[in-house]
Scaffold this motif. Sequence first.
Motif, PDB file in Angstrom:
ATOM      1  N   SER A  25       0.847  -1.190   0.000  1.00  0.00           N
ATOM      2  CA  SER A  25       0.000   0.000   0.000  1.00  0.00           C
ATOM      3  C   SER A  25       0.875   1.230   0.000  1.00  0.00           C
ATOM      4  O   SER A  25       1.880   1.310   0.697  1.00  0.00           O
ATOM      5  CB  SER A  25      -0.913   0.006   1.218  1.00  0.00           C
ATOM      6  N   GLY A  67      -7.994  -1.364   1.872  1.00  0.00           N
ATOM      7  CA  GLY A  67      -7.199  -0.148   1.757  1.00  0.00           C
ATOM      8  C   GLY A  67      -8.076   1.051   1.447  1.00  0.00           C
ATOM      9  O   GLY A  67      -9.293   0.987   1.436  1.00  0.00           O
ATOM     10  N   ASP A  68      -7.407   2.166   1.159  1.00  0.00           N
ATOM     11  CA  ASP A  68      -8.141   3.411   0.914  1.00  0.00           C
ATOM     12  C   ASP A  68      -9.011   3.323  -0.333  1.00  0.00           C
ATOM     13  O   ASP A  68     -10.181   3.692  -0.327  1.00  0.00           O
ATOM     14  CB  ASP A  68      -7.157   4.575   0.763  1.00  0.00           C
ATOM     15  N   ARG A 102     -11.156  12.428   2.617  1.00  0.00           N
ATOM     16  CA  ARG A 102     -10.718  11.296   3.410  1.00  0.00           C
ATOM     17  C   ARG A 102      -9.203  11.213   3.556  1.00  0.00           C
ATOM     18  O   ARG A 102      -8.693  10.747   4.549  1.00  0.00           O
ATOM     19  CB  ARG A 102     -11.263  10.016   2.753  1.00  0.00           C
ATOM     20  N   LEU A 103      -8.491  11.672   2.536  1.00  0.00           N
ATOM     21  CA  LEU A 103      -7.046  11.473   2.582  1.00  0.00           C
ATOM     22  C   LEU A 103      -6.353  12.702   3.123  1.00  0.00           C
ATOM     23  O   LEU A 103      -6.839  13.816   2.994  1.00  0.00           O
ATOM     24  CB  LEU A 103      -6.523  11.171   1.176  1.00  0.00           C
ATOM     25  N   GLU A 104      -5.205  12.487   3.726  1.00  0.00           N
ATOM     26  CA  GLU A 104      -4.405  13.594   4.225  1.00  0.00           C
ATOM     27  C   GLU A 104      -3.169  13.707   3.373  1.00  0.00           C
ATOM     28  O   GLU A 104      -2.492  12.731   3.115  1.00  0.00           O
ATOM     29  CB  GLU A 104      -3.985  13.330   5.680  1.00  0.00           C
ATOM     30  N   LYS A 116     -10.670  -0.646   7.769  1.00  0.00           N
ATOM     31  CA  LYS A 116      -9.217  -0.809   7.846  1.00  0.00           C
ATOM     32  C   LYS A 116      -8.850  -2.090   8.583  1.00  0.00           C
ATOM     33  O   LYS A 116      -7.922  -2.801   8.215  1.00  0.00           O
ATOM     34  CB  LYS A 116      -8.621   0.399   8.578  1.00  0.00           C
ATOM     35  N   GLN A 141      -0.351   7.499   2.231  1.00  0.00           N
ATOM     36  CA  GLN A 141      -1.619   8.141   1.895  1.00  0.00           C
ATOM     37  C   GLN A 141      -1.452   9.334   0.970  1.00  0.00           C
ATOM     38  O   GLN A 141      -2.288   9.590   0.114  1.00  0.00           O
ATOM     39  CB  GLN A 141      -2.329   8.573   3.184  1.00  0.00           C
ATOM     40  N   TRP A 142      -0.350  10.065   1.135  1.00  0.00           N
ATOM     41  CA  TRP A 142      -0.233  11.230   0.285  1.00  0.00           C
ATOM     42  C   TRP A 142      -0.010  10.846  -1.168  1.00  0.00           C
ATOM     43  O   TRP A 142      -0.433  11.547  -2.078  1.00  0.00           O
ATOM     44  CB  TRP A 142       0.867  12.158   0.795  1.00  0.00           C
ATOM     45  N   THR A 194      -1.324   8.143  -2.623  1.00  0.00           N
ATOM     46  CA  THR A 194      -2.650   7.801  -3.138  1.00  0.00           C
ATOM     47  C   THR A 194      -3.416   9.066  -3.473  1.00  0.00           C
ATOM     48  O   THR A 194      -4.064   9.152  -4.517  1.00  0.00           O
ATOM     49  CB  THR A 194      -3.467   7.032  -2.079  1.00  0.00           C
ATOM     50  N   ALA A 195      -3.324  10.052  -2.579  1.00  0.00           N
ATOM     51  CA  ALA A 195      -4.083  11.278  -2.796  1.00  0.00           C
ATOM     52  C   ALA A 195      -3.681  11.936  -4.102  1.00  0.00           C
ATOM     53  O   ALA A 195      -4.537  12.320  -4.907  1.00  0.00           O
ATOM     54  CB  ALA A 195      -3.876  12.228  -1.626  1.00  0.00           C
ATOM     55  N   TYR A 217     -14.657   3.804   8.416  1.00  0.00           N
ATOM     56  CA  TYR A 217     -13.322   3.742   7.851  1.00  0.00           C
ATOM     57  C   TYR A 217     -12.418   2.851   8.687  1.00  0.00           C
ATOM     58  O   TYR A 217     -11.679   2.007   8.164  1.00  0.00           O
ATOM     59  CB  TYR A 217     -12.752   5.161   7.751  1.00  0.00           C
TER      60      TYR A 217
END
Lengths: 392, 362
Positions: free
Chosen positions: A43, B221-222, B142-144, B216, A46-47, A49-50, B212
């Motif tokens: 995975s 995943g996201d 949702r994402l940071e 998880k 997160q950044w 993916t964003a 969420y």
Amino acid sequence: MAELVKNSKGKEKEPVVYSEMGTAVLNEKHSTSRLISKRRHVSLPQWATAWIVLIPAMIFLVFFMFYPIINTFLMAFINNFSWRTGGSSFALGSFFTSIRDFGIDAYNRDGTLKAKETILSFGFDNFFKLFQGYPGQLFTSSIVNTFVLVIVEVPLTIIISLLLATFLHSIKALKGLFQTIFFLPYVTNAIALGMVFQMLFSTGQGGIINLVLKLVSFGNLGPINWLNHQHPTLAYNHWVAGIVIVVYSVWNGLAFKILVFMSGLATIDKQYSDAAKIDGASSFTIWRRITLPLLSPQILYITITSFIGAFKMYSGVMSVFSNYAPLGKNHFFGGNSEGTDWMPIVGWIYKAMDNQQFGGQGVAAAGSLVLLAIILVVTAIQGVVSKKRVHY
Amino acid sequence: MAEAQYFTNEVTRRKYKTRQVLGQVFLYAFLTIFALFLVTPFIFMVVFSFMNPDSFYQFTTNAKFDSLRIFGDGKLLIGTKVGDNWSLQNFKEILVPTIEDSLGNVHSTSFFLYFFNTIIVAVSSTTVTVVTAVLAAFAFARLEFKGKDVLFALLLATMMIPGEMMVITNYQTTKELHWEFTFAALIFVHGVSVFYIYYLRQTFQQIPNELYLAAKVDGVGDIGYLFKVMIPIAMPTITTIIILSLMGAWNSYIWPSLVANGNWLQNGIWIPLTKIRLYGLEDIKNSFFANQPIKMFKNGYNMRLVSNGLMSIFGNAGDDVTVGKEAIKIAGSMVVTAPLFVFFLIFRKYIMKGLSRSGIKG
């Protein structure tokens, strides 16, 4: 089944117990252990993916929204802007190429003085051109036209829609029917209905309004020439045509406002008006002192968006005059063969875009900046005025 | 509203009742007047488009102003057979491929083609809008990531800017990319709407965080969370976006009138990212083997959308065509409005609920 796993060097690694399903189970010896499943989850942070997820939206936004805004500002402030100078792929690139080819200063490579059009300079030249000569007259009159239409139409529509929403809220029977009828203009094509309105207000075939006028006045009031500037007997009147435009704009604008007001009214708690009724307040007082203040966020939203939308009016005005345009005239707003009688600001900008007589696209960009300034000023005024009156 | 109301005597009670009844009458009268005002153009549109052109002329021309019997012969409308005054002739004339004006020029007016164009543009641009809006709203909700707030504030700021400021540059870009008269110009340029991203982000933010975390723990995943949980929950909002986007594409006029307003026999349809240009239907086999541009449509492809088509036939471009053809014009307006009308009747609840929610947040 515990087995000692040896790595390549023969040293013992931590023992891992595999269950039947192939997923590892906690080993008693160690307090923590890595759960290893048969499928590896890779995975991204997160950044990452964003940013990947944002790529589709950002491509479109950058090319068709951010870049045009910057470009419009640049175009408006470059004197004698002509996007064909330099001739490379994008407008922004074209004047960078012109810098490369022609240089910034006033002299050609061989020392002669450059032609005025190719010198790159920044200034308010386009804004001056905006108010000079025939295009300048047209621009000022378009500002006047737009202001007149906005000042008449927007308050009228808001007041009528507020009343209609309130009445609709307080009746029980036929509520759904009225709601559907009031929302109909929102789903219709502005051009198609503009043509229907034009037909209704015409003096020839289909002129129902003139027919009704005749009926109501027992034959005394003759047919009125609402929109036709080429009528053989009756003269064209600027303000009479304005009435038709306002009627059409009001007709178009009621639907959305009624909907928003009704949804706002539905959220108002009934106990306030009930308490007031117990204290002996009349319906009108309840409406004025309770409903309106509680509805003020919606009223503010509608007022701001209506003014902004009304300053941008274009297809409403054009479709009402569409039948009377001579062949080939693209932006026709009635009144004379040039079609400039009720030209709104946006109409002027579109007319100036491809028209070198009007100064071309630099001047059009300057015009659109003037429009932006007007909208910002009006919105700011509304924001200031509403500070004390809006209760959240 | 079962309130018990007590009055001191019969007189006051009767006075109150009459006042109440009068109030209701006034409300209904006011509502009915404005409902009639709003519905009248539709009524006339429907009625006139089904009339014979000759009856239409008789019925509405000023020649009947002399007498008080303003609608001429009352028999004109009531009690006549279908063939006499009512026919589908107007619709036949609007939908046939060509219309001839008084000079003998033949204009290609096929409304079927305009419908086809508009449907393609509507479906494609809605797909683009929905995909980008869902992904972008998911990222913002949702994402940071670094720069999230700055980027979102930037997007909000651009919502305030009138579209007219971007039109000039988009027009230049379209010309430079040779996208005039193509579908690409109509689909991609206004493909993304910041309003929908903002609206959908609001909806996504209302999904509770526990879902969420639960997902998880289950190992989703996201992206999996987006597709398995968020989209199904936010489906009503997404439906509203789809509906509004389709409606917007159907009613669009200004942008197509600038970039895709006519016959591009000369330019051909350009399939983006390739070197293929489609012109008119000729000899595909020869073209294919001789490496010529493939021609697909006999008279050239009339690249117009529905509103522009209406304007081009009955607006400025067709002055001679419009004289004496008012009834056909109304039939044209009716044909353009009817699909959306039906669409609205089916999806009424979604549209109204979605739009009203956008107003509550203020």
